[in-house]
Enzyme design. Structure first.
Site, short mmCIF file in Angstrom:
data_model
loop_
_atom_site.label_atom_id
_atom_site.label_comp_id
_atom_site.label_asym_id
_atom_site.label_seq_id
_atom_site.Cartn_x
_atom_site.Cartn_y
_atom_site.Cartn_z
N ASP A 122 7.03 13.07 0.27
CA ASP A 122 6.62 11.96 1.14
C ASP A 122 7.82 11.36 1.86
OD1 ASP A 122 3.59 11.03 0.16
OD2 ASP A 122 4.77 11.93 -1.43
N THR A 149 -1.33 13.08 -1.42
CA THR A 149 -0.20 13.13 -2.36
C THR A 149 -0.67 13.44 -3.78
OG1 THR A 149 1.08 11.57 -1.02
CG2 THR A 149 1.73 11.82 -3.32
#
Length: 425
Positions: free
Chosen positions: A110, A179
């Protein structure tokens, strides 16, 4: 050697040379200043100085250029996402809890993807507002240059400049969508996304799948490299929903569309939008509708909204309202996405779905079955959560509950209704 009878003065030669240098300085000083400014970012990098996108007072930006940089940013971010996942060193941590109580995870994928995507866009377009899911640390800033070339596939679809005021533009970046699935190594759900909104309306979107290296892009009233499928099933649709609350949608979906309805649990909003389209990826599931019933962030959905809109589709709240991509970074009304269907008719079929999500009181409180209920839509078991017990308002007349029990807030009898839905504790 000078002609006979003419002698050159050393002082005159020196003056002549100085004048020549002065002329050259004035000719090239602007060019050199622009080039040297590339090495400083500070929010106003000179990388955008050439062309309207980087004028000091904001000026205008060409949406074709923004699309080109957005595609490049999504791909560059995807390279970081893939590299981190393949290294198997994710440095996973939690940013806190989501509204549903799950861990809001973050990884090195990320962070590194966000850095590449943000600074590439910011260097190219310093005058536009950029909103991104992850925090941008000034200590990690870098200059990532763009060669200002628009790829041929974009020029083929959008031949003429599409200029808009820079101040009207908001960019939404999702550096790693899905995620949770990324940490579980469920790679097919993972995407990187960029969206450009003009005056709050989604205008261009990019969804990139790092592990299959497929990229979908589209511009409203411009062009696209992706298309809708030839047919969709509106009577008994395949509905793609979040893996985290598929059961909550299933109860209402089955009542609305019948027992032949198929629910497809999936991760990532980008993946779910691509499920509605004709995507040449063998790992991409196909769906007819995308329904989400809880709070969701705008960077999760803006790119998909723009792509659907460009292809004639729709993404709205569950009550049919258009989503504005200005102001707050999330929406409260859930969402319904469709293409080549009567979207408003679908909205009318699902009048109460919005109330099953973020507006539900005591949503995760363990429930018990009240003896006063005579008829139910689905079996209820001790320990079920409120999110698993959904009654459409049309069913209220079939629930033989006393008027003292039905109220707008929890009562001592442990049965209550909220927004036309009945729950018990």
């Amino acid at each position: 050697m000078a002609p006979m009878g003419i002698r050159l003065s050393p002082l005159g030669v020196a003056v002549f040379c100085l004048l020549g240098l002065g002329v050259l300085y004035h000719l090239y000083s602007g060019f050199l200043a622009g080039r040297f400014s590339l090495f400083g970012l500070g929010g106003e990098p000179g990388g955008g100085a050439a062309g309207p996108a980087a004028s000091a007072d904001g000026g205008t930006v060409d949406l074709r250029e923004m699309l080109a940089v957005s595609v490049l940013a999504a791909v560059r971010g995807g390279e970081e996402v893939r590299r981190v996942r393949e290294s198997n060193v994710l440095h996973e941590k939690s940013k806190g809890k989501t509204r549903e109580g799950a861990d809001d995870k973050m990884t090195s994928g990320d962070v590194l993807s966000n850095r590449k995507m943000f600074y590439l866009l910011k260097t190219a377009f310093p005058s536009v507002q950029i909103n991104t899911e992850e925090h941008v640390d000034a200590a990690d800033q870098e200059v990532i240059l763009w060669d200002r070339k628009i790829p041929e596939d974009i020029l083929k679809e959008i031949a003429t400049p599409q200029e808009v005021p820079a101040e009207s533009v908001t960019v939404w970046i999702d550096p790693l969508d899905a995620t949770q699935e990324y940490t579980e190594d469920l790679r097919k759900y993972v995407t990187t996304m960029v969206c450009v909104a003009v005056n709050g309306k989604p205008v261009l979107g990019v969804i990139h799948k790092p592990f299959s290296e497929y990229t979908a892009w589209a511009m409203v009233d411009g062009g696209a490299n992706v298309k809708a499928r030839t047919s969709y099933n509106e009577k008994t649709p395949r509905i793609v929903v979040s893996r985290s609350h598929s059961g909550m949608v299933k109860q209402v979906a089955l009542q609305t569309f019948g027992n032949q309805t198929t629910i497809i649990p999936a991760g990532g909003a980008g993946y779910k939008v691509l499920a509605l389209l004709d995507v040449p990826d063998k790992n991409q599931e196909k769906a007819d509708l995308y329904i989400h019933v809880t709070y969701i962030k705008k960077w999760d959905i803006c790119a998909g909204n723009a792509i659907l809109k460009a292809l004639g589709g729709h993404m709205t709240t569950l009550s049919g309202e258009e989503i504005s991509y200005t102001g707050s970074d999330g929406i409260e009304g859930g969402l319904l996405a469709s293409i080549r269907m009567n979207h408003q008719a679908l909205v009318r079929k699902l009048p109460d779905l919005e109330k099953t999500g973020h507006k539900t009181l005591y949503q995760d409180t363990p429930m018990r079955k009240p003896s006063c209920v005579r008829q139910m839509i689905s079996p209820i078991n001790t320990g079920d959560t409120a999110s698993q017990v959904i009654f459409r308002s049309a069913s209220l007349q079939r629930l033989h509950l006393s008027s003292q029990i039905i109220s707008s807030k929890p009562s001592s009898s442990s049965v209550f209704s909220y927004g036309g839905i009945v729950y018990w504790r």
